[in-house]
Design a protein around this motif. Structure first.
Motif, PDB file in Angstrom:
ATOM      1  N   LYS A  38       0.838  -1.199   0.000  1.00  0.00           N
ATOM      2  CA  LYS A  38       0.000   0.000   0.000  1.00  0.00           C
ATOM      3  C   LYS A  38       0.869   1.243   0.000  1.00  0.00           C
ATOM      4  O   LYS A  38       1.844   1.315   0.754  1.00  0.00           O
ATOM      5  CB  LYS A  38      -0.882   0.019   1.252  1.00  0.00           C
TER       6      LYS A  38
ATOM      7  N   ASP B 114       0.534   3.983   1.372  1.00  0.00           N
ATOM      8  CA  ASP B 114       0.659   4.708   2.647  1.00  0.00           C
ATOM      9  C   ASP B 114       1.101   3.797   3.798  1.00  0.00           C
ATOM     10  O   ASP B 114       0.970   4.142   4.968  1.00  0.00           O
ATOM     11  CB  ASP B 114      -0.676   5.397   2.992  1.00  0.00           C
ATOM     12  N   GLU B 115       1.649   2.625   3.461  1.00  0.00           N
ATOM     13  CA  GLU B 115       2.087   1.700   4.518  1.00  0.00           C
ATOM     14  C   GLU B 115       3.229   2.316   5.351  1.00  0.00           C
ATOM     15  O   GLU B 115       3.896   3.257   4.918  1.00  0.00           O
ATOM     16  CB  GLU B 115       2.537   0.361   3.905  1.00  0.00           C
ATOM     17  N   GLU B 116       3.428   1.754   6.530  1.00  0.00           N
ATOM     18  CA  GLU B 116       4.459   2.276   7.429  1.00  0.00           C
ATOM     19  C   GLU B 116       5.866   2.017   6.858  1.00  0.00           C
ATOM     20  O   GLU B 116       6.059   1.121   6.050  1.00  0.00           O
ATOM     21  CB  GLU B 116       4.340   1.616   8.814  1.00  0.00           C
TER      22      GLU B 116
ATOM     23  N   LYS C 265       8.373   7.216   4.070  1.00  0.00           N
ATOM     24  CA  LYS C 265       7.097   7.759   3.603  1.00  0.00           C
ATOM     25  C   LYS C 265       7.151   9.082   2.828  1.00  0.00           C
ATOM     26  O   LYS C 265       6.526   9.204   1.778  1.00  0.00           O
ATOM     27  CB  LYS C 265       6.152   7.948   4.789  1.00  0.00           C
ATOM     28  N   SER C 266       7.867  10.073   3.347  1.00  0.00           N
ATOM     29  CA  SER C 266       7.836  11.380   2.677  1.00  0.00           C
ATOM     30  C   SER C 266       8.606  11.323   1.350  1.00  0.00           C
ATOM     31  O   SER C 266       8.180  11.893   0.349  1.00  0.00           O
ATOM     32  CB  SER C 266       8.387  12.481   3.586  1.00  0.00           C
TER      33      SER C 266
ATOM     34  N   ARG D 143       8.987   8.603  -0.406  1.00  0.00           N
ATOM     35  CA  ARG D 143       8.119   7.768  -1.244  1.00  0.00           C
ATOM     36  C   ARG D 143       7.011   8.605  -1.888  1.00  0.00           C
ATOM     37  O   ARG D 143       6.775   8.519  -3.089  1.00  0.00           O
ATOM     38  CB  ARG D 143       7.486   6.709  -0.326  1.00  0.00           C
ATOM     39  N   GLN D 144       6.360   9.429  -1.058  1.00  0.00           N
ATOM     40  CA  GLN D 144       5.247  10.240  -1.556  1.00  0.00           C
ATOM     41  C   GLN D 144       5.702  11.170  -2.690  1.00  0.00           C
ATOM     42  O   GLN D 144       5.039  11.290  -3.718  1.00  0.00           O
ATOM     43  CB  GLN D 144       4.644  11.055  -0.398  1.00  0.00           C
TER      44      GLN D 144
ATOM     45  N   TYR E 121      -0.587   3.010  -6.999  1.00  0.00           N
ATOM     46  CA  TYR E 121      -0.809   4.370  -6.541  1.00  0.00           C
ATOM     47  C   TYR E 121      -1.281   5.192  -7.729  1.00  0.00           C
ATOM     48  O   TYR E 121      -0.511   5.410  -8.671  1.00  0.00           O
ATOM     49  CB  TYR E 121       0.492   4.952  -5.982  1.00  0.00           C
TER      50      TYR E 121
END
Ligand SMILES: [Zn+2]
Length: 313
Positions: free
Chosen positions: A211, A213-215, A223-224, A226-227, A254
């Motif tokens: 996912k 938004d996974e941890e 995360k940041s 990745r986004q 995504y």
């Protein structure tokens, strides 16, 4: 196509791959396929078995056999794949470790038997350049395997190979991360100008495993970071990112960007078989299927994929 020993491994130079003539490859010429493999990682099976991942990789006979089987399976395929991309962790020994040179030599010995009409494409993994790469570890990698990031065209499709360690930890070489970022933005602009059919990315570490938004995890990107990459890829119209590192099959999507995580040729950390992924590219879509080495060598590619490739456009 004749290539002397060393050239087989050094096709990625000047930020491109010297296997396809770029000016002849901008145009769509009909469906084709390629083979994706990941993590032959010579030395991990022994290290994992004895529970000493840092120092236990002193034997890699199993990985040699598996990679030989992979090469034999690929050489038998008909039609031939356009290329064979290895998505990182070529060997287990980190920069500076004692078995590294032998592992690299043994891997090259196996890979040089790949059909000379099937170019090898290499992607750098954390074991190839270190979890915290430096200019020196990256330079050493490039001397053995070619550029750490580059792009190339095949029949109207634009391929980008990225150095994902620069996203993972660039604290010891921030200027190299910066350089890759600038280059990548430029490349995505080039892709737009030439109206490519698809854009496909190869990198060792998956953006995410299942996912978006996974941890954070050892096996995905922070995360940041990745986004930011996902959004950049989405805006540029990237269709799919293929990676390894997880030693299991996984994936997700995504906003229309597919994340494909392929298990390893070498050590398995889950329930998958040692294998390779077949990726068929048609005008409309990218269809991929993971095969165990046994399946691929005994049966080849499934008929529905062969039929898809035989269509004219
Ligand atoms: Zn890895």
């Amino acid at each position: 196509m004749a290539a002397a020993g060393g050239e087989l491994f050094l096709r990625a130079r000047g930020r491109t791959l010297n296997a396809f003539r770029e000016d002849k490859e901008y145009e769509w010429k009909g469906p084709f396929y390629f083979i994706q493999g990941a993590d032959p990682q010579f030395g991990l099976m022994k290290a994992w078995a004895i529970g000493d991942c840092d120092n236990g990789g002193d034997e890699w006979g199993e990985e040699i056999k598996l990679t030989e089987q992979a090469v034999r399976a690929i050489n038998k395929l008909n039609p031939k794949p356009k290329f064979f991309v290895l998505c990182g962790d070529l060997i287990h020994g980190m920069p500076g470790s004692q078995w590294r040179t032998d592992q690299e030599q043994d891997l090259k010995k196996v890979l040089k038997n790949t059909d000379q009409d099937i170019p090898l494409v290499f992607v750098s993994g954390n074991h190839d350049i270190g979890n915290t790469p430096t200019r020196e570890t990256i330079d050493t990698y490039c001397k053995h395997w070619g550029d750490d990031y580059f792009s190339f065209w095949v029949g109207g499709v634009f391929f980008l190979v990225l150095n994902s360690q620069l996203y993972f930890d660039s604290s010891k070489c921030p200027e190299l991360k910066q350089a890759q970022d600038v280059w990548l933005n430029g490349q995505l602009a080039v892709a737009e100008k030439h109206k490519c059919k698809h854009i496909i990315v190869f990198q060792h570490i998956p953006l995410f495993l299942r996912k978006p938004d996974e941890e954070n995890d050892y096996f995905n990107l922070e995360k940041s970071v990745r986004q930011e990459i996902m959004e950049k890829f989405h805006k540029a119209g990237v269709k799919a990112v293929f990676s390894g590192h997880y030693h299991r099959n996984a994936g997700g999507s995504y906003r229309g960007l597919e994340m494909v995580v392929s298990s390893a040729i070498g050590c398995q950390l889950g329930e998958d078989q040692h294998g390779l992924r077949v990726v068929a590219v048609t005008a409309e879509k990218i269809v991929h299927r993971y095969y165990s080495l046994n399946e691929l060598s005994s049966q080849g590619i499934d008929k529905d994929l062969v039929d898809m490739l035989a269509k004219q456009n």
